[in-house]
Design an enzyme around this catalytic site. Structure first.
Site, PDB file in Angstrom:
ATOM      1  N   LYS A 177      -9.169   6.497  -5.695  1.00  0.00           N
ATOM      2  CA  LYS A 177      -8.049   7.298  -6.213  1.00  0.00           C
ATOM      3  C   LYS A 177      -8.540   8.427  -7.119  1.00  0.00           C
ATOM      4  O   LYS A 177      -8.006   9.544  -7.098  1.00  0.00           O
ATOM      5  CB  LYS A 177      -7.068   6.411  -6.980  1.00  0.00           C
ATOM      6  CG  LYS A 177      -5.906   7.181  -7.606  1.00  0.00           C
ATOM      7  CD  LYS A 177      -5.097   7.952  -6.580  1.00  0.00           C
ATOM      8  CE  LYS A 177      -4.119   8.953  -7.210  1.00  0.00           C
ATOM      9  NZ  LYS A 177      -3.124   8.347  -8.081  1.00  0.00           N
ATOM     10  N   ILE A 178      -9.560   8.164  -7.919  1.00  0.00           N
ATOM     11  CA  ILE A 178     -10.102   9.219  -8.770  1.00  0.00           C
ATOM     12  C   ILE A 178     -10.689  10.337  -7.901  1.00  0.00           C
ATOM     13  O   ILE A 178     -10.481  11.528  -8.179  1.00  0.00           O
ATOM     14  CB  ILE A 178     -11.140   8.628  -9.745  1.00  0.00           C
ATOM     15  CG1 ILE A 178     -10.423   7.782 -10.812  1.00  0.00           C
ATOM     16  CG2 ILE A 178     -11.954   9.736 -10.405  1.00  0.00           C
ATOM     17  CD1 ILE A 178     -11.357   6.943 -11.652  1.00  0.00           C
TER      18      ILE A 178
END
Length: 314
Positions: A177-178
């Site tokens: 997700k980052i």
């Protein structure tokens, strides 16, 4: 006689823009849903969708699965492990906690350890999209943790969104997700810069973005951001402050893993400069305004009708 599995009792913590939209999809599907939010009034409308709204996190005791959707790592620590947190006060404890927030790998790992000490399984399940994407049923979810935990809650995840992808063990979904949000930052800045270049040459933003959206470079993201960029509507779906937080997380991970990220680093500086100029509490599409001002002109809203790609024209 074969026992019929009982429907899961589901709890929800956090009804900001995203959390509210996600919880609403569960409630409207008929899930037995109990909801808590720090500001109760923000959760109250969910009662009209069949959810039960409670006063305390401890009132989620008895839920089989509890979702969390909060703004930051400290918020997650507070609602799970703080003095009034779920893992301290709820009785009986949930069997599974599913966290959909965007938080650091370190915080996620710490919460997983805390949950394990209480006999609670933990699934990291950050999401891609905004509240309009959720409402359109197009949210994407990436998850990590024990495979059997993912398998058990996958039907709930697929009620919330259109895609639920298992990435592996531990906190690997956090890194995915980052990385996603680092790409998001680079894309919005690139779209802003190129739209300004086209406009400076006399091409309306609506025309440029119509072409991009119809090309191989178009995406769900460029389509649903088009109304904001054409109308200069900075109503927040994802703020610059949140984007900076994710850039901070991504660059920290890159340093830890010795991965150079020059595009992300430059984008971080652009976002920081925009915040320094006072663009707080507004949508990150405001980067277009800063790109135009850096080019020496003040853009104006356009009136062309554009499609957001989410089932409705703007």
């Amino acid at each position: 006689m074969v026992d019929t599995p009982q429907p899961l009792r589901v709890g929800w913590i956090g009804t900001g823009r995203m959390g509210f939209a996600m919880a609403r999809r569960l409630a409207r599907s008929g899930i037995n849903l109990t909801v808590w939010n720090r500001t109760r009034s923000k959760a109250e409308p969910l009662a009209g969708d069949g959810a039960r709204v409670v006063e305390r996190i401890a009132d989620l005791g008895g839920c089989d699965v509890v979702f969390t959707m909060v703004a930051s790592s400290p918020d997650l620590e507070e609602v799970l492990a703080g003095p009034e947190g779920l893992l301290r006060k709820a009785e009986p404890k949930p069997q599974i906690v599913v966290d959909c927030s965007t938080v650091s790998v370190e915080t996620s790992a710490a919460m997983r350890t805390t949950a394990a000490k209480e006999g609670v399984q933990f699934l990291a399940a950050p999401v891609s999209g905004n509240d309009r994407v959720v409402a359109a049923g197009k949210l994407s979810i990436v998850a990590s943790g024990p495979r059997e935990t993912f398998d058990r809650v996958e039907p709930l995840l697929r009620t919330i969104g259109s895609a639920a992808i298992y990435a592996g063990d531990g906190e690997i979904a956090r890194l995915v997700k980052i990385c996603h949000n680092l790409l998001l930052a680079a894309v919005i800045q690139s779209v802003a810069e190129t739209a300004v270049l086209a406009e400076r040459a006399g091409v309306p933003r609506a025309t440029y973005l119509e072409f991009i959206n119809a090309s191989v470079m178009g995406s769900m993201f460029t389509r649903y951001k088009t109304p904001s960029l054409v109308y200069l509507d900075w109503t927040p779906t994802f703020t610059l402050e949140l984007l900076r937080k994710d850039l901070d997380l991504g660059l920290a991970a890159a340093r830890a893993l010795d991965v150079p990220m020059p595009v992300a680093a430059v984008t971080h500086e652009v976002v920081q400069a925009a915040l320094g100029r006072g663009h707080r509490g507004v949508d990150f599409a405001v980067l277009l305004l800063e790109a135009a001002r850096n080019a020496g002109f003040e853009p104006a809203p356009e009136t062309a009708q554009v499609d957001d790609g989410l089932g409705g024209n703007s």
